[in-house]
Write a protein that holds these residues in place. Structure first.
Motif, mmCIF file in Angstrom:
data_model
loop_
_atom_site.group_PDB
_atom_site.id
_atom_site.type_symbol
_atom_site.label_atom_id
_atom_site.label_comp_id
_atom_site.label_asym_id
_atom_site.label_seq_id
_atom_site.Cartn_x
_atom_site.Cartn_y
_atom_site.Cartn_z
ATOM 1 N N SER A 21 0.840 -1.191 0.000
ATOM 2 C CA SER A 21 0.000 0.000 0.000
ATOM 3 C C SER A 21 0.875 1.241 0.000
ATOM 4 N N LYS A 22 0.464 2.240 -0.744
ATOM 5 C CA LYS A 22 1.227 3.477 -0.761
ATOM 6 C C LYS A 22 0.712 4.460 0.270
ATOM 7 N N SER A 23 -0.368 4.100 0.939
ATOM 8 C CA SER A 23 -0.896 4.989 1.966
ATOM 9 C C SER A 23 -0.247 4.678 3.303
ATOM 10 N N VAL A 24 -0.194 5.672 4.152
ATOM 11 C CA VAL A 24 0.382 5.495 5.472
ATOM 12 C C VAL A 24 -0.738 5.564 6.487
ATOM 13 N N ALA A 25 -0.776 4.585 7.342
ATOM 14 C CA ALA A 25 -1.796 4.557 8.385
ATOM 15 C C ALA A 25 -1.162 4.068 9.669
ATOM 16 N N ARG A 26 -1.788 4.315 10.757
ATOM 17 C CA ARG A 26 -1.292 3.877 12.061
ATOM 18 C C ARG A 26 -1.383 2.363 12.167
ATOM 19 N N PRO A 27 -0.499 1.760 12.919
ATOM 20 C CA PRO A 27 -0.570 0.323 13.111
ATOM 21 C C PRO A 27 -1.875 -0.070 13.800
ATOM 22 N N ARG A 39 10.385 8.456 18.100
ATOM 23 C CA ARG A 39 9.663 9.735 18.215
ATOM 24 C C ARG A 39 9.205 10.261 16.864
ATOM 25 N N LYS A 40 10.065 10.135 15.858
ATOM 26 C CA LYS A 40 9.743 10.649 14.525
ATOM 27 C C LYS A 40 9.477 9.480 13.580
ATOM 28 N N GLU A 41 8.341 9.530 12.917
ATOM 29 C CA GLU A 41 7.992 8.484 11.966
ATOM 30 C C GLU A 41 8.468 8.868 10.572
ATOM 31 N N VAL A 42 8.724 7.843 9.760
ATOM 32 C CA VAL A 42 9.037 8.059 8.352
ATOM 33 C C VAL A 42 8.016 7.289 7.522
ATOM 34 N N VAL A 43 7.772 7.767 6.339
ATOM 35 C CA VAL A 43 6.839 7.115 5.429
ATOM 36 C C VAL A 43 7.625 6.139 4.558
ATOM 37 N N PRO A 44 7.197 4.870 4.500
ATOM 38 C CA PRO A 44 7.909 3.912 3.635
ATOM 39 C C PRO A 44 7.786 4.307 2.165
ATOM 40 N N SER A 49 13.622 -1.356 0.729
ATOM 41 C CA SER A 49 13.935 -2.579 1.463
ATOM 42 C C SER A 49 13.624 -2.389 2.944
ATOM 43 N N LEU A 50 13.428 -3.492 3.659
ATOM 44 C CA LEU A 50 13.172 -3.401 5.094
ATOM 45 C C LEU A 50 14.400 -2.871 5.821
ATOM 46 N N ARG A 103 1.618 -4.782 7.813
ATOM 47 C CA ARG A 103 1.677 -5.329 6.448
ATOM 48 C C ARG A 103 2.796 -4.684 5.639
ATOM 49 N N GLU A 104 3.150 -3.427 5.953
ATOM 50 C CA GLU A 104 4.286 -2.788 5.277
ATOM 51 C C GLU A 104 5.595 -3.500 5.618
ATOM 52 N N ILE A 105 5.699 -3.949 6.854
ATOM 53 C CA ILE A 105 6.896 -4.686 7.284
ATOM 54 C C ILE A 105 6.892 -6.080 6.666
ATOM 55 N N ARG A 106 5.769 -6.778 6.752
ATOM 56 C CA ARG A 106 5.665 -8.142 6.209
ATOM 57 C C ARG A 106 5.931 -8.163 4.709
ATOM 58 N N PHE A 107 5.465 -7.144 3.993
ATOM 59 C CA PHE A 107 5.670 -7.072 2.549
ATOM 60 C C PHE A 107 7.160 -7.026 2.203
ATOM 61 N N ARG A 108 7.963 -6.435 3.066
ATOM 62 C CA ARG A 108 9.390 -6.263 2.812
ATOM 63 C C ARG A 108 10.241 -7.410 3.353
ATOM 64 N N CYS A 109 9.616 -8.420 3.952
ATOM 65 C CA CYS A 109 10.339 -9.589 4.472
ATOM 66 C C CYS A 109 10.493 -10.644 3.381
ATOM 67 N N TYR A 110 11.563 -11.420 3.485
ATOM 68 C CA TYR A 110 11.828 -12.494 2.534
ATOM 69 C C TYR A 110 11.525 -13.819 3.227
ATOM 70 N N ASP A 111 10.368 -14.388 2.923
ATOM 71 C CA ASP A 111 9.943 -15.626 3.564
ATOM 72 C C ASP A 111 10.808 -16.802 3.124
ATOM 73 N N HIS A 112 11.008 -17.732 4.038
ATOM 74 C CA HIS A 112 11.794 -18.927 3.758
ATOM 75 C C HIS A 112 10.969 -19.909 2.930
ATOM 76 N N ILE A 113 11.613 -20.478 1.917
ATOM 77 C CA ILE A 113 11.016 -21.539 1.109
ATOM 78 C C ILE A 113 12.017 -22.689 1.157
ATOM 79 N N GLY A 114 11.726 -23.677 1.936
ATOM 80 C CA GLY A 114 12.672 -24.772 2.101
ATOM 81 C C GLY A 114 13.864 -24.325 2.937
ATOM 82 N N GLU A 115 14.965 -25.032 2.769
ATOM 83 C CA GLU A 115 16.139 -24.739 3.600
ATOM 84 C C GLU A 115 17.080 -23.703 2.985
#
Length: 185
Positions: A21-27, A39-44, A49-50, A103-115
């Motif tokens: 999502s390109k919108s920024v919303a509170r968690p 203290r200071k937030e940034v917009v992704p 990258s994460l 979801r912004e954090i999860r989107f930038r994670c690299y999930d494991h596929i196998g070993e």
């Protein structure tokens, strides 16, 4: 056919931000008492990258290194900022600390596929295809937009798709240059 390969189309989609999502919303998470927030937030940025988002957030909040934040969300090793590919990071807590949706954090994670493999925005790659120790960057790309692109973490991609310059890992600020790593912001 327009002459584009499937991989080239994939890289363009990632550079354009993929499905995040390109919108920024509170968690939407209800924080625990022990959770900390910068203290200071940034917009992704789209395509960021994460590791880049965390480093930029820490720098914006005057933290000299990312471990000051990441030690509270599960990172165990100070000198290895492997937050996109490690599964013991508390993603909800990291999202709360940064002031972005989980979801912004999860989107930038690299999930494991196998070993040996990970999912890089839906593309299956070997874990060794992602550079997680050295911070590669494009000087022209950073002038265009001051954020670290996820595509710059791919070892097989030698250049920036925006500025068309070769990716670097040395800062020329001193002598022969200093290798840029992820531990310092």
């Amino acid at each position: 056919m327009d002459g584009r390969t499937a991989f080239g189309t994939f890289l363009r989609e990632i550079a354009d931000g993929g499905n995040a999502s390109k919108s920024v919303a509170r968690p939407t998470v209800h924080p625990q008492k022990a959770w900390r927030r910068l203290r200071k937030e940034v917009v992704p940025f789209s395509g960021e990258s994460l590791r880049g988002l965390v480093a930029r957030s820490c720098a914006h909040n005057h933290l000299p290194n990312s471990f000051g934040l990441l030690q509270h969300v599960g990172l165990k090793h100070r000198n290895r900022v492997a937050i996109a590919e490690v599964q013991d990071i508390e993603l909800a807590q990291l999202a709360y600390a940064l002031g972005v949706e989980e979801r912004e954090i999860r989107f930038r994670c690299y999930d494991h596929i196998g070993e040996q493999d990970i999912s890089f925005f839906g593309l299956t790659l070997s874990r060794s295809a992602v550079e997680s120790r050295v911070r590669r960057f494009s000087p022209v790309g950073l002038v265009i937009s001051p954020h670290h692109r996820a595509l710059w973490e791919l070892r097989d991609v030698p250049f920036c798709f925006e500025g068309w310059d070769l990716l670097q890992d040395l800062c020329g600020c001193e002598g022969e240059g200093i290798v840029q790593r992820w531990t310092r912001t």
